[in-house]
Design a protein around this motif. Sequence first.
Motif, PDB file in Angstrom:
ATOM      1  N   MET A 156      10.651 -12.688 -19.408  1.00  0.00           N
ATOM      2  CA  MET A 156       9.743 -11.567 -19.184  1.00  0.00           C
ATOM      3  C   MET A 156       8.362 -12.044 -18.754  1.00  0.00           C
ATOM      4  O   MET A 156       7.674 -11.377 -17.978  1.00  0.00           O
ATOM      5  CB  MET A 156       9.640 -10.721 -20.447  1.00  0.00           C
ATOM      6  N   GLY A 157       7.948 -13.196 -19.262  1.00  0.00           N
ATOM      7  CA  GLY A 157       6.673 -13.748 -18.808  1.00  0.00           C
ATOM      8  C   GLY A 157       6.691 -14.093 -17.329  1.00  0.00           C
ATOM      9  O   GLY A 157       5.731 -13.811 -16.602  1.00  0.00           O
ATOM     10  N   PHE A 158       7.797 -14.675 -16.863  1.00  0.00           N
ATOM     11  CA  PHE A 158       7.913 -14.981 -15.432  1.00  0.00           C
ATOM     12  C   PHE A 158       7.964 -13.702 -14.604  1.00  0.00           C
ATOM     13  O   PHE A 158       7.412 -13.642 -13.499  1.00  0.00           O
ATOM     14  CB  PHE A 158       9.153 -15.824 -15.185  1.00  0.00           C
ATOM     15  N   LEU A 159       8.622 -12.663 -15.124  1.00  0.00           N
ATOM     16  CA  LEU A 159       8.671 -11.399 -14.383  1.00  0.00           C
ATOM     17  C   LEU A 159       7.293 -10.759 -14.295  1.00  0.00           C
ATOM     18  O   LEU A 159       6.964 -10.111 -13.294  1.00  0.00           O
ATOM     19  CB  LEU A 159       9.662 -10.445 -15.058  1.00  0.00           C
ATOM     20  N   GLY A 160       6.493 -10.917 -15.353  1.00  0.00           N
ATOM     21  CA  GLY A 160       5.130 -10.413 -15.292  1.00  0.00           C
ATOM     22  C   GLY A 160       4.301 -11.117 -14.226  1.00  0.00           C
ATOM     23  O   GLY A 160       3.521 -10.477 -13.499  1.00  0.00           O
ATOM     24  N   GLN A 161       4.481 -12.426 -14.094  1.00  0.00           N
ATOM     25  CA  GLN A 161       3.798 -13.157 -13.029  1.00  0.00           C
ATOM     26  C   GLN A 161       4.291 -12.722 -11.646  1.00  0.00           C
ATOM     27  O   GLN A 161       3.508 -12.625 -10.691  1.00  0.00           O
ATOM     28  CB  GLN A 161       4.026 -14.656 -13.200  1.00  0.00           C
ATOM     29  N   ALA A 162       5.593 -12.463 -11.555  1.00  0.00           N
ATOM     30  CA  ALA A 162       6.144 -12.019 -10.275  1.00  0.00           C
ATOM     31  C   ALA A 162       5.568 -10.664  -9.869  1.00  0.00           C
ATOM     32  O   ALA A 162       5.231 -10.448  -8.694  1.00  0.00           O
ATOM     33  CB  ALA A 162       7.664 -11.948 -10.372  1.00  0.00           C
ATOM     34  N   LYS A 163       5.429  -9.769 -10.835  1.00  0.00           N
ATOM     35  CA  LYS A 163       4.851  -8.453 -10.533  1.00  0.00           C
ATOM     36  C   LYS A 163       3.416  -8.587 -10.043  1.00  0.00           C
ATOM     37  O   LYS A 163       3.005  -7.936  -9.072  1.00  0.00           O
ATOM     38  CB  LYS A 163       4.905  -7.571 -11.779  1.00  0.00           C
ATOM     39  N   PHE A 164       2.649  -9.462 -10.708  1.00  0.00           N
ATOM     40  CA  PHE A 164       1.263  -9.675 -10.292  1.00  0.00           C
ATOM     41  C   PHE A 164       1.197 -10.245  -8.872  1.00  0.00           C
ATOM     42  O   PHE A 164       0.359  -9.841  -8.055  1.00  0.00           O
ATOM     43  CB  PHE A 164       0.579 -10.622 -11.283  1.00  0.00           C
ATOM     44  N   ALA A 165       2.092 -11.184  -8.566  1.00  0.00           N
ATOM     45  CA  ALA A 165       2.090 -11.797  -7.228  1.00  0.00           C
ATOM     46  C   ALA A 165       2.524 -10.801  -6.163  1.00  0.00           C
ATOM     47  O   ALA A 165       1.938 -10.744  -5.073  1.00  0.00           O
ATOM     48  CB  ALA A 165       3.009 -13.014  -7.230  1.00  0.00           C
ATOM     49  N   TYR A 166       3.540  -9.991  -6.458  1.00  0.00           N
ATOM     50  CA  TYR A 166       4.009  -9.008  -5.473  1.00  0.00           C
ATOM     51  C   TYR A 166       2.942  -7.963  -5.182  1.00  0.00           C
ATOM     52  O   TYR A 166       2.820  -7.485  -4.051  1.00  0.00           O
ATOM     53  CB  TYR A 166       5.282  -8.330  -5.968  1.00  0.00           C
ATOM     54  N   ASN A 167       2.173  -7.580  -6.186  1.00  0.00           N
ATOM     55  CA  ASN A 167       1.118  -6.587  -5.968  1.00  0.00           C
ATOM     56  C   ASN A 167      -0.013  -7.130  -5.100  1.00  0.00           C
ATOM     57  O   ASN A 167      -0.753  -6.356  -4.491  1.00  0.00           O
ATOM     58  CB  ASN A 167       0.551  -6.112  -7.306  1.00  0.00           C
ATOM     59  N   LEU A 168      -0.160  -8.452  -5.070  1.00  0.00           N
ATOM     60  CA  LEU A 168      -1.179  -9.043  -4.210  1.00  0.00           C
ATOM     61  C   LEU A 168      -0.724  -9.175  -2.763  1.00  0.00           C
ATOM     62  O   LEU A 168      -1.550  -9.374  -1.864  1.00  0.00           O
ATOM     63  CB  LEU A 168      -1.578 -10.421  -4.740  1.00  0.00           C
ATOM     64  N   ALA A 169       0.581  -9.104  -2.540  1.00  0.00           N
ATOM     65  CA  ALA A 169       1.095  -9.158  -1.165  1.00  0.00           C
ATOM     66  C   ALA A 169       0.757  -7.859  -0.426  1.00  0.00           C
ATOM     67  O   ALA A 169       0.326  -6.872  -1.025  1.00  0.00           O
ATOM     68  CB  ALA A 169       2.599  -9.405  -1.188  1.00  0.00           C
ATOM     69  N   LYS A 170       0.972  -7.861   0.870  1.00  0.00           N
ATOM     70  CA  LYS A 170       0.596  -6.717   1.693  1.00  0.00           C
ATOM     71  C   LYS A 170       1.773  -6.269   2.552  1.00  0.00           C
ATOM     72  O   LYS A 170       2.622  -7.069   2.939  1.00  0.00           O
ATOM     73  CB  LYS A 170      -0.591  -7.069   2.593  1.00  0.00           C
ATOM     74  N   GLY A 171       1.788  -4.961   2.828  1.00  0.00           N
ATOM     75  CA  GLY A 171       2.747  -4.408   3.767  1.00  0.00           C
ATOM     76  C   GLY A 171       4.179  -4.465   3.277  1.00  0.00           C
ATOM     77  O   GLY A 171       4.490  -4.170   2.115  1.00  0.00           O
ATOM     78  N   GLU A 172       5.062  -4.852   4.185  1.00  0.00           N
ATOM     79  CA  GLU A 172       6.489  -4.878   3.876  1.00  0.00           C
ATOM     80  C   GLU A 172       6.836  -5.926   2.813  1.00  0.00           C
ATOM     81  O   GLU A 172       7.783  -5.735   2.038  1.00  0.00           O
ATOM     82  CB  GLU A 172       7.284  -5.155   5.156  1.00  0.00           C
ATOM     83  N   GLU A 173       6.094  -7.017   2.791  1.00  0.00           N
ATOM     84  CA  GLU A 173       6.364  -8.042   1.781  1.00  0.00           C
ATOM     85  C   GLU A 173       6.168  -7.487   0.371  1.00  0.00           C
ATOM     86  O   GLU A 173       6.927  -7.815  -0.543  1.00  0.00           O
ATOM     87  CB  GLU A 173       5.457  -9.250   2.006  1.00  0.00           C
ATOM     88  N   LYS A 174       5.162  -6.639   0.197  1.00  0.00           N
ATOM     89  CA  LYS A 174       4.932  -6.043  -1.117  1.00  0.00           C
ATOM     90  C   LYS A 174       6.079  -5.117  -1.509  1.00  0.00           C
ATOM     91  O   LYS A 174       6.559  -5.155  -2.654  1.00  0.00           O
ATOM     92  CB  LYS A 174       3.606  -5.272  -1.098  1.00  0.00           C
ATOM     93  N   GLU A 175       6.544  -4.271  -0.582  1.00  0.00           N
ATOM     94  CA  GLU A 175       7.641  -3.350  -0.880  1.00  0.00           C
ATOM     95  C   GLU A 175       8.933  -4.117  -1.189  1.00  0.00           C
ATOM     96  O   GLU A 175       9.629  -3.815  -2.164  1.00  0.00           O
ATOM     97  CB  GLU A 175       7.849  -2.395   0.293  1.00  0.00           C
TER      98      GLU A 175
END
Length: 219
Positions: A156-175
């Motif tokens: 769950m800690g790694f998933l939390g980091q993944a969520k933070f990283a995905y939210n920093l991405a832009k456009g289609e990469e974020k979706e």
Amino acid sequence: MGRSLQATPTPLAPPVNIAMSALSMISRRWATKKAGGSSRNGRDSQPKMLGVKKIGLNPQSGLPASSLTIHFAGGEQVEVGHIIIRQRGTKFRPGDNVGLGRDHTIFALTSGNVRFVWGGLRKQFTVNVVPHKKYGDLCCHRAFEAMAKDQCDRAMGFLGQAKFAYNLAKGEEKEEGLKYLAKAVTKIRETIAKKNLFLLGPCPSIGEMEKTVDATEKE
């Protein structure tokens, strides 16, 4: 008989060196102040501020015994030009998406997350900057590896980091990243319920993205 006249003996004159030493003792001027000791702190240089500036997570304490195995740690967000490490010499080697200055300063060439890789023949840390989307995928992969060892809180800690990283991405990469994260969270939740594992920490919430994934799977 007449009396013989004898000359009275005269005392010998002192040697020349004794006379000169006596004169020097009389005319010498003695010191009137005590001599001070020498100091080793007579400098006022500016601090160099060396060290690691961007890391996020602490490196793993147990380093690999083999020089060819690769472990990684890191995760702090950086932008273009952010200084990651100030050092003298190349104790930390530059990797992907980072630059090396003339004073061996390592700085970011793109926005992303910091990643430290241990390994290679030199047995050193290599500093990389991973783009947000790629770093989120890497964190999800590490979450599945943790679940294979029944380490649900670590996953769950790694998933939390993944969520933070995905939210920093832009456009289609974020979706795309958030959709993949929703599938990963759903799968790990099912694994926890199936194995009856006890979760101490919170689970990252995806919100509306979970509903979208469920709708697409039903169709």
